[in-house]
Design a protein around this motif. Structure first.
Motif, PDB file in Angstrom:
ATOM      1  N   ASP A 105       2.605 -22.826  13.789  1.00  0.00           N
ATOM      2  CA  ASP A 105       1.218 -22.353  13.886  1.00  0.00           C
ATOM      3  C   ASP A 105       1.126 -20.855  13.624  1.00  0.00           C
ATOM      4  OD1 ASP A 105       0.443 -24.862  14.451  1.00  0.00           O
ATOM      5  OD2 ASP A 105       0.105 -24.551  16.594  1.00  0.00           O
TER       6      ASP A 105
ATOM      7  N   ARG B  94       1.504 -20.128  10.019  1.00  0.00           N
ATOM      8  CA  ARG B  94       0.308 -20.505   9.284  1.00  0.00           C
ATOM      9  C   ARG B  94      -0.782 -19.437   9.435  1.00  0.00           C
ATOM     10  NH1 ARG B  94      -1.618 -26.161   9.311  1.00  0.00           N
ATOM     11  NH2 ARG B  94      -0.558 -26.235  11.290  1.00  0.00           N
TER      12      ARG B  94
ATOM     13  N   GLY C 123      -7.466 -15.842  14.000  1.00  0.00           N
ATOM     14  CA  GLY C 123      -8.399 -15.797  15.109  1.00  0.00           C
ATOM     15  C   GLY C 123      -9.160 -17.084  15.306  1.00  0.00           C
ATOM     16  N   ARG C 124      -9.066 -17.976  14.292  1.00  0.00           N
ATOM     17  CA  ARG C 124      -9.838 -19.195  14.451  1.00  0.00           C
ATOM     18  C   ARG C 124      -9.053 -20.274  15.177  1.00  0.00           C
ATOM     19  NH1 ARG C 124     -11.517 -22.552  10.214  1.00  0.00           N
ATOM     20  NH2 ARG C 124     -11.535 -20.966   8.593  1.00  0.00           N
ATOM     21  N   ARG C 125      -7.746 -20.211  15.102  1.00  0.00           N
ATOM     22  CA  ARG C 125      -6.971 -21.277  15.725  1.00  0.00           C
ATOM     23  C   ARG C 125      -6.608 -20.962  17.149  1.00  0.00           C
ATOM     24  NH1 ARG C 125      -5.055 -25.437  12.662  1.00  0.00           N
ATOM     25  NH2 ARG C 125      -5.874 -25.285  10.581  1.00  0.00           N
TER      26      ARG C 125
END
Lengths: 281, 337
Positions: A267, A270, A279-281
């Protein structure tokens, strides 16, 4: 790319990634230094000391043959990490070559290669691996081969997609017009620039391969007893679920931790490689 | 017209996959060292007996001829005869498939009805406690070995609490409902048999959660990131500015538009449930295809293993076609061309 404003690389600024790296580091250390860390021989049984609960003598207890659970777990780290590396390297190299060939050649070659990839992609991985393991015979090597056979198509698809978009870039056209041979274009330009997504996938697949190998061993198609493989250990401990819960518990947690570590690292990679996701995950 | 030709192309593609899958499984089962004849007969069988057995199965003929015969049979729905059970493989598949379908549907329901709400909750409480909780839940779901999860659930909910049974599809003292679909829950409803319904649901819960946890985790993650993307769009802000209540904004404006990538993922997950079903069925003594495949593979019963593999492999392209068709309903911008 990595922002230079903060001296810590972006990759390491995510605490979860750091936790993943730390956990993986601990297990890697166990794998490398297994003979030093393990207090007992993982295969040495002593029936008079069977099924001991965790104590200073046996840190995590002893199993039904009196073997030290902690020592077996430590040696098991060697097996699981090796399985992960072997599967991902084999499948990654093979799949990437197929993908780069398909993407670069185009036309009929691409069509044929991708149809073959589709077929392997459609296979239910564990069942194909079971069939292969059954046909080749029960062994850890056969398990790893079986898992690699069902893992490579992902890389073929991924790399082909990358190559299709990279192929038209100016620097590739420039290299080609300078007369660079195909091999050079593939290995110097196309593959290195596809590396990011391959790495993300590889990290996640390490966990997947370890899970698959443990699962196959659990149902009797992978490593065979008395190998200190974690899936085998959960399977052996299964009959003691009620009376000696720690026997299946600790090897199960070991698998969980290693796979979670690879997932966290994947993660993190990625997020680093795909700034849009930051910042979105 | 374009739609018809699209479907036709997809179906041809599915036959291509069938051809490839049957070729590969056939190769694996015939070119590799394991000898099904020797495995089926006892170790005391004489060489002549083994040779006779091989002749009976047609194993002495050229491999290409054997494959053509097999493929011809497949197209007629004939999967050959199981070496172990001596019954036509298709009959065995028919007997074991419903249990696996019921388990997989259970897992899918868990994934959809737990995963999507969790993902929505996570996106709405971004970087606050519920979000962290959901992300931890997802991380565990993506990392826990399915057989280990099954054992843990049995340990807690059967051994410690005694809330759920540890295995099987229905209590031994309850008569299974009359066979209509083979799905016990559905058949019980059709027969109006409340006892059978209660018992089969009771047995279905732990295995469904075990098999569905991974898919739930992936669905929750996908829902979260898809929702976060949609929630940042102008039309959502407009909807909020109009003073619409949060409930309506989330359900009508955000979730509906976030659904397309979620459906892709759920479709793919459903196709991949079978691998997990093998392990789940082993842990919960669930009499489905997975257990059948395991026993067959252990006994080097290749006609049976090939049957399961072909059925399972066909599932994937068929499902992906259905998912693609579903898109065109959900999002008119996506066309079949």
């Amino acid at each position: 790319m990595v922002s230079r404003r903060n001296s810590t690389p972006y990759f390491l600024r995510n605490p979860l990634t750091v936790i993943g790296l730390a956990v993986l580091g601990a297990f890697a250390l166990c794998a490398l230094l297994a003979p030093v860390i393990a207090p007992y021989d993982p295969l040495a049984d002593e029936l008079s000391k069977r099924l001991r609960p965790p104590s200073p003598e046996f840190w995590l207890g002893s199993d039904s043959l009196g073997r030290d659970l902690f020592s077996r777990l430590v040696f098991g780290a060697r097996i699981s990490l090796f399985v992960g590396v072997f599967v991902v390297v084999t499948a990654g190299v093979f799949g990437s070559l197929i993908g780069v060939l398909a993407g670069y050649a185009g036309g009929l070659v691409e069509e044929a290669l991708m149809r073959v990839t589709d077929v392997f992609f459609a296979f239910p991985s564990l069942i194909l691996a079971m069939a292969i393991a059954a046909a080749l015979g029960r062994s850890l090597l056969n398990t790893m081969i079986a898992i690699a056979v069902v893992t490579w198509p992902v890389y073929a698809r991924l790399v082909r997609g990358q190559v299709l978009s990279l192929r038209e870039r100016e620097y590739v056209t420039a290299a080609r017009s300078l007369g660079a041979p195909t091999g050079r274009i593939i290995f110097k330009h196309l593959l290195p620039n596809s590396l990011g997504p391959i790495l993300v996938n590889a990290s996640l697949d390490m966990g997947g391969a370890i899970l698959a190998a443990a699962g196959l061993s659990f149902i009797g198609f992978g490593a065979a007893p008395p190998t200190p493989e974690w899936g085998v250990m959960v399977s052996e401990g299964r009959q003691f679920l009620v009376t000696h819960l720690w026997l299946p518990l600790y090897p199960g947690i070991a698998i969980l931790l290693v796979v979670a570590a690879f997932n966290l690292i994947g993660d993190g990679l990625r997020d680093t490689l795909d700034p849009q996701l930051r910042g979105r995950r | 017209m374009r739609f018809v030709s699209y479907i036709a192309r997809r179906i041809i593609g599915i036959f291509g996959v069938l051809l490839g899958v049957s070729l590969i499984t056939f190769f694996i089962s015939h070119a590799l060292p394991a000898d099904p004849a020797a495995a089926a007969l006892s170790s005391h069988a004489s060489n002549e007996q083994v040779a006779q057995y091989r002749r009976d199965l047609g194993l002495d003929r050229p491999v290409v001829e054997q494959y053509v015969t097999y493929l011809g049979g497949l197209l007629r729905g004939d999967f050959g005869r199981s070496i172990r059970t001596q019954r036509p493989v298709i009959d065995d598949l028919r007997a074991f498939l419903p249990a696996t379908v019921e388990l997989s549907l259970g897992a899918l329901l868990v994934a959809v009805f737990l995963g999507i709400p969790l993902g929505v909750l996570s996106s709405l409480s971004r970087n606050r406690l519920p979000d962290h909780f959901v992300r931890l839940f997802s991380l565990l779901g993506g990392s826990v070995p399915i057989f280990f999860l099954g054992l843990l659930l049995i340990s807690v909910f059967y051994n410690q609490l005694g809330w759920f049974p540890a295995g099987g599809r229905i209590d031994t003292f309850v008569t299974p409902p009359p066979h209509v679909t083979g799905l016990f829950v559905l058949d019980s409803i059709l027969a109006g048999d409340m006892d059978a319904l209660k018992s089969s649901l009771h047995h279905l819960i732990l295995p469904s959660f075990t098999l569905g946890y991974y898919s739930t985790a992936v669905t929750a993650r996908m829902t979260r990131s898809s929702m976060l993307e949609v929630l940042g769009q102008d039309y959502v802000r407009t909807a909020r500015a109009k003073g619409l209540p949060q409930r309506i904004v989330v359900a009508r404006h955000a979730l509906r538009n976030a659904l397309v990538p979620i459906i892709t993922v759920v479709g793919i997950l459903f196709g991949s449930l079978l691998s997990g079903a093998v392990l789940t069925e082993t842990v919960f003594s669930w009499p489905g295809l997975g257990g059948y495949a395991t026993t067959s593979a252990t006994g080097v019963d290749f006609p049976a293993v090939m049957g399961v593999t072909v059925i399972a492999a066909m599932l994937f392209p068929v499902l992906s076609m259905l998912v693609d068709l579903l898109y065109t309903r959900l999002d008119p911008r996506i066309t079949t061309s």
